[in-house]
Design an enzyme around this catalytic site. Structure first.
Site, PDB file in Angstrom:
ATOM      1  N   ARG A 267       0.812  -1.206   0.000  1.00  0.00           N
ATOM      2  CA  ARG A 267       0.000   0.000   0.000  1.00  0.00           C
ATOM      3  C   ARG A 267       0.855   1.270   0.000  1.00  0.00           C
ATOM      4  O   ARG A 267       0.321   2.363  -0.146  1.00  0.00           O
ATOM      5  CB  ARG A 267      -0.933   0.010   1.217  1.00  0.00           C
ATOM      6  CG  ARG A 267      -2.072  -0.982   1.092  1.00  0.00           C
ATOM      7  CD  ARG A 267      -3.078  -0.791   2.180  1.00  0.00           C
ATOM      8  NE  ARG A 267      -4.246  -1.669   1.999  1.00  0.00           N
ATOM      9  CZ  ARG A 267      -5.273  -1.704   2.812  1.00  0.00           C
ATOM     10  NH1 ARG A 267      -5.315  -0.906   3.875  1.00  0.00           N
ATOM     11  NH2 ARG A 267      -6.280  -2.514   2.587  1.00  0.00           N
TER      12      ARG A 267
ATOM     13  N   ARG B 175     -22.065  -1.669   0.083  1.00  0.00           N
ATOM     14  CA  ARG B 175     -21.318  -2.915   0.236  1.00  0.00           C
ATOM     15  C   ARG B 175     -21.719  -3.621   1.525  1.00  0.00           C
ATOM     16  O   ARG B 175     -21.939  -2.997   2.556  1.00  0.00           O
ATOM     17  CB  ARG B 175     -19.808  -2.629   0.245  1.00  0.00           C
ATOM     18  CG  ARG B 175     -18.979  -3.903   0.234  1.00  0.00           C
ATOM     19  CD  ARG B 175     -17.577  -3.679  -0.285  1.00  0.00           C
ATOM     20  NE  ARG B 175     -16.735  -2.919   0.626  1.00  0.00           N
ATOM     21  CZ  ARG B 175     -15.442  -2.717   0.417  1.00  0.00           C
ATOM     22  NH1 ARG B 175     -14.867  -3.195  -0.682  1.00  0.00           N
ATOM     23  NH2 ARG B 175     -14.731  -2.016   1.278  1.00  0.00           N
TER      24      ARG B 175
ATOM     25  N   ARG C 170     -19.427  -2.824   7.140  1.00  0.00           N
ATOM     26  CA  ARG C 170     -18.229  -2.647   7.940  1.00  0.00           C
ATOM     27  C   ARG C 170     -18.087  -1.194   8.361  1.00  0.00           C
ATOM     28  O   ARG C 170     -18.476  -0.287   7.647  1.00  0.00           O
ATOM     29  CB  ARG C 170     -16.988  -3.073   7.140  1.00  0.00           C
ATOM     30  CG  ARG C 170     -16.861  -4.568   6.997  1.00  0.00           C
ATOM     31  CD  ARG C 170     -15.817  -5.015   5.983  1.00  0.00           C
ATOM     32  NE  ARG C 170     -14.786  -4.042   5.691  1.00  0.00           N
ATOM     33  CZ  ARG C 170     -14.012  -4.089   4.616  1.00  0.00           C
ATOM     34  NH1 ARG C 170     -14.205  -5.047   3.716  1.00  0.00           N
ATOM     35  NH2 ARG C 170     -13.089  -3.197   4.408  1.00  0.00           N
TER      36      ARG C 170
ATOM     37  N   ARG D 274     -10.221   7.300   3.923  1.00  0.00           N
ATOM     38  CA  ARG D 274      -9.426   6.246   3.283  1.00  0.00           C
ATOM     39  C   ARG D 274      -9.012   6.669   1.869  1.00  0.00           C
ATOM     40  O   ARG D 274      -7.901   6.364   1.435  1.00  0.00           O
ATOM     41  CB  ARG D 274     -10.217   4.947   3.236  1.00  0.00           C
ATOM     42  CG  ARG D 274     -10.453   4.321   4.607  1.00  0.00           C
ATOM     43  CD  ARG D 274     -11.375   3.128   4.506  1.00  0.00           C
ATOM     44  NE  ARG D 274     -10.724   2.006   3.836  1.00  0.00           N
ATOM     45  CZ  ARG D 274     -11.381   0.992   3.291  1.00  0.00           C
ATOM     46  NH1 ARG D 274     -12.698   0.973   3.294  1.00  0.00           N
ATOM     47  NH2 ARG D 274     -10.723   0.000   2.719  1.00  0.00           N
TER      48      ARG D 274
END
Length: 211
Positions: free
Chosen positions: A88, A123, A156, A167
């Site tokens: 990442r 999601r 989540r 993010r």
């Protein structure tokens, strides 16, 4: 084939990794799934990672590299693998090179930030096996129930809108430079996100020359 999947959170890396894993018959190594399992079990690494994930921050390199080193040493990775969620950062990528982790291609899925924000609010993730679904693009056969293990589906914490935006900001600052890193090594291939999962898979297979 040894692949790295790049792209912003919510770009569909996990879904495409599962499809490519079946097509190529190689395992997908998802640090996200490994870390979520550790968090659920309450292991020391899991507890350490949880504080970072809940805040929308990246898990420290030493935790990630340790997980990858152990996983790639397993026999099922001998014939190739798909890395989803790692590296990442450029320091992670350099550390992996020093470990001798070989990569044939870094595949980047390109998608606009606003589309990702809208996508991730829909999601749903299985609490038991970590399979992912989407209420519009990839709905489960039965609402709220995992197709694979029958577990409960939930949103989540890191899919909440404010966390998603944090993010994305982290991705652009720390992860997106990896595209230039792998381009310099002649290993980057970019594909534009398509309207459906199947169409995205098709352009990925063309880019990888496995169509």
């Amino acid at each position: 084939m040894r692949l790295i999947l790049l792209g912003a959170p919510g770009a569909g890396k996990g879904t495409q990794a599962e499809i490519l894993s079946r097509l190529l018959q190689i395992p997908t190594i998802s640090t996200g799934n490994i870390l979520r399992a550790a968090m659920k079990e309450g292991t020391p690494v899991g507890l350490q990672a949880k504080a970072y994930v809940d805040a929308g921050k990246l898990v420290p390199d030493d935790v990630i590299i340790g997980i990858i080193r152990e996983r790639l040493a397993q026999p099922d990775c001998a014939g190739g693998y798909i890395l989803d969620g790692v590296p990442r950062t450029i320091p992670q990528a350099l550390a992996m090179e020093e470990m001798g982790v070989e990569v044939d291609c870094a595949l980047s899925i390109e998608i606009e930030d606003q589309v990702i924000v809208e996508r991730m609010t829909g999601r749903r993730t299985c609490k038991d096996c970590s399979a992912t679904f989407h209420v519009v693009a990839n709905p489960p056969k039965k609402e709220g129930v995992c197709d694979f293990c029958g577990g409960e589906l939930s949103i989540r914490k890191d899919d909440a809108p404010e966390t998603v935006k944090a993010r994305l900001a982290t991705y652009h600052e720390e992860t997106e430079p990896l595209k230039a890193f792998y381009a310099e090594r002649g290993k980057l291939r970019s594909v534009e996100n398509q309207p459906s999962i199947e169409e995205t898979t098709q352009v990925i297979c063309q880019a990888l020359e496995i169509a």
